[in-house]
Scaffold this motif. Structure first.
Motif, short mmCIF file in Angstrom:
data_model
loop_
_atom_site.label_atom_id
_atom_site.label_comp_id
_atom_site.label_asym_id
_atom_site.label_seq_id
_atom_site.Cartn_x
_atom_site.Cartn_y
_atom_site.Cartn_z
N UNK A 178 0.81 -1.23 0.00
CA UNK A 178 0.00 0.00 0.00
C UNK A 178 0.84 1.27 0.00
N UNK A 179 1.79 1.38 0.94
CA UNK A 179 2.64 2.58 0.96
C UNK A 179 3.74 2.50 -0.10
N UNK A 180 3.88 1.34 -0.72
CA UNK A 180 4.91 1.13 -1.73
C UNK A 180 5.19 -0.34 -1.90
N UNK A 181 6.13 -0.66 -2.77
CA UNK A 181 6.47 -2.06 -3.03
C UNK A 181 7.79 -2.44 -2.35
N UNK A 182 7.87 -3.72 -1.95
CA UNK A 182 9.05 -4.16 -1.22
C UNK A 182 9.33 -5.64 -1.50
N UNK A 183 10.56 -6.04 -1.23
CA UNK A 183 10.92 -7.46 -1.28
C UNK A 183 10.61 -8.05 0.10
N UNK A 184 9.82 -9.11 0.13
CA UNK A 184 9.42 -9.75 1.39
C UNK A 184 10.03 -11.15 1.44
N UNK A 185 10.83 -11.38 2.47
CA UNK A 185 11.64 -12.59 2.58
C UNK A 185 11.30 -13.34 3.87
N UNK A 186 11.08 -14.65 3.77
CA UNK A 186 10.77 -15.43 4.99
C UNK A 186 12.10 -15.89 5.61
N UNK A 187 12.73 -14.96 6.26
CA UNK A 187 14.04 -15.18 6.87
C UNK A 187 14.08 -14.41 8.19
N UNK A 188 15.16 -14.58 8.94
CA UNK A 188 15.30 -13.84 10.19
C UNK A 188 16.51 -14.30 10.97
N UNK A 189 16.73 -13.62 12.08
CA UNK A 189 17.96 -13.81 12.87
C UNK A 189 17.60 -13.97 14.34
N UNK A 190 16.47 -14.66 14.58
CA UNK A 190 15.97 -14.76 15.95
C UNK A 190 15.68 -16.20 16.39
N UNK A 191 15.65 -17.13 15.45
CA UNK A 191 15.24 -18.49 15.78
C UNK A 191 13.73 -18.68 15.75
N UNK A 192 13.01 -17.63 15.32
CA UNK A 192 11.55 -17.72 15.18
C UNK A 192 11.15 -17.55 13.72
N UNK A 193 9.90 -17.89 13.42
CA UNK A 193 9.34 -17.59 12.11
C UNK A 193 9.33 -16.07 11.95
N UNK A 194 9.29 -15.63 10.71
CA UNK A 194 9.22 -14.18 10.51
C UNK A 194 9.60 -13.77 9.11
N UNK A 195 9.64 -12.46 8.91
CA UNK A 195 9.90 -11.88 7.59
C UNK A 195 10.92 -10.76 7.72
#
Length: 365
Positions: A178-195
């Motif tokens: 909505x505010x713009x376009x972005x690359x959305x990645x199912x990754x992270x640096x916490x040991x949890x699910x996330x983006x």
């Protein structure tokens, strides 16, 4: 200090801003333990705009990326992400990075903040004569990390794109938020699910507000660098300058799964093959404190009177209610249950080698 596009948001939300590798970033908002627990139980939002982004594009891009890293990028397809160290000829680590394959001739490398300039120069050097264009996109890219078990529910409110279909280490590009376009990645640096969400800098403040609003009912709170470190530490995710550096190889760091010695060639292959053949003389292990004391980076590890290693990371682990450490230790002292001592401010405190990771990551496979 450099400021990210979200600097004002950190002040608005009461963040305690510190100097992190030359960046003005929040170490905490409501408190490290509270933020840590929110990510484990609900969700947290991190500003990681200090991280670097480097584009490698052109007819020779796939071959260059393949040669740069120890993992096998030839197995990748567009929309896939791969974690890999990037090594020197010595086998020591230049950086550990995420590789995004957008197309065979279009790749994005996400690199550690403190290493961005060094990595860019290194990649440019290797790219000479290879028919590729290498661009440092860091100044025009912002990045936030939405992490925790409620991350998918929150992300689904932000877009009509089927982000819930993404599994761990995949991504969608040009997602309409909505505010713009972005690359959305199912990754992270916490040991949890996330983006992790990569976007143009100019939309970052509005997107931050949208995410916080979308996550209200799910218990989403802003989280700082302090919680990011304790979360990654519990999951035993390496931190460059600690578990990885120019004098520590991926094999010593426990990242054997990333080192594909059957590849045709890559920088550091000869040294890593030799190290594997001869056997590791030292490696990263997990330690649990038996005596009271907080192990910290750089503290020496002893077996009796003999120094046998060094703590690379150490902290109180909120989820596990224990004081733990990662340490680079001589191979003869790495067996589970081995009792060692850590010199904490001139006093030797007992510790024991334990299984890693301390916390089992919960990713969406």
């Amino acid at each position: 200090m450099k400021k990210t596009p979200l600097y004002q948001k950190h002040l608005d939300y009461g963040g305690r801003v510190v100097d992190f590798s030359g960046w003005a970033l929040p170490v905490q908002y409501s408190g490290i333990v509270e933020e840590h627990k929110a990510v484990r139980e609900a969700a947290g939002l991190f500003d990681v705009s200090h991280m670097g982004e480097i584009s490698v594009a052109g007819p020779g891009a796939a071959d260059l990326v393949y040669y740069l890293v120890v993992n096998d990028t030839s197995r990748m397809q567009p929309g896939k992400v791969m974690y890999t160290p990037m090594c020197y000829e010595s086998g020591g680590v230049v950086d550990d990075i995420l590789v995004y394959m957008k197309a065979p001739d279009d790749w994005l490398l996400a690199v550690n903040a403190a290493n961005t300039d060094k990595d860019y120069e290194w990649i440019l050097e290797q790219a000479s004569g290879k028919n590729v264009t290498v661009r440092n996109l860091s100044d025009e890219t912002a990045q936030v990390a939405l992490q925790g078990p409620k991350a998918e529910a929150i992300m689904s409110r932000l877009t009509k794109a089927p982000v819930q279909q993404l599994v761990f280490y995949t991504f969608m590009d040009a997602v309409d938020l909505e505010v713009g376009r972005a690359l959305v990645s199912r990754t992270g640096y916490t040991g949890e699910d996330g983006f992790e969400i990569y976007m143009p800098t100019d939309i970052a403040p509005q997107l931050w507000d949208r995410i916080m609003e979308a996550g209200k009912e799910e218990g989403l709170i802003p989280a700082g660098l302090g919680a990011r470190d304790t979360l990654r530490f519990e999951a035993c995710l390496p931190l460059y300058g600690h578990e990885l550096e120019k004098d520590i190889t991926p094999l010593e760091a426990g990242l054997k799964f990333t080192v594909k010695l059957d590849k045709t060639d890559f920088i550091g292959k000869k040294a890593l093959a030799k190290q594997k053949e001869e056997g590791l003389k030292r490696k990263i292990v997990g330690l649990e404190m038996l005596d009271k004391g907080v192990p910290r980076h750089g503290y020496e590890v002893y077996a009796g009177e003999q120094a046998v290693g060094t703590v690379t990371s150490g902290s109180f682990a909120p989820t596990l209610d224990a004081y733990l450490a990662l340490a680079l230790v001589e191979a003869g002292y790495t067996g589970l249950g081995t009792e060692l001592e850590i010199d904490i401010r001139g006093r030797k405190k007992a510790a024991r080698v334990v299984k890693t990771p301390f916390y089992t990551p919960r990713y969406k496979r």
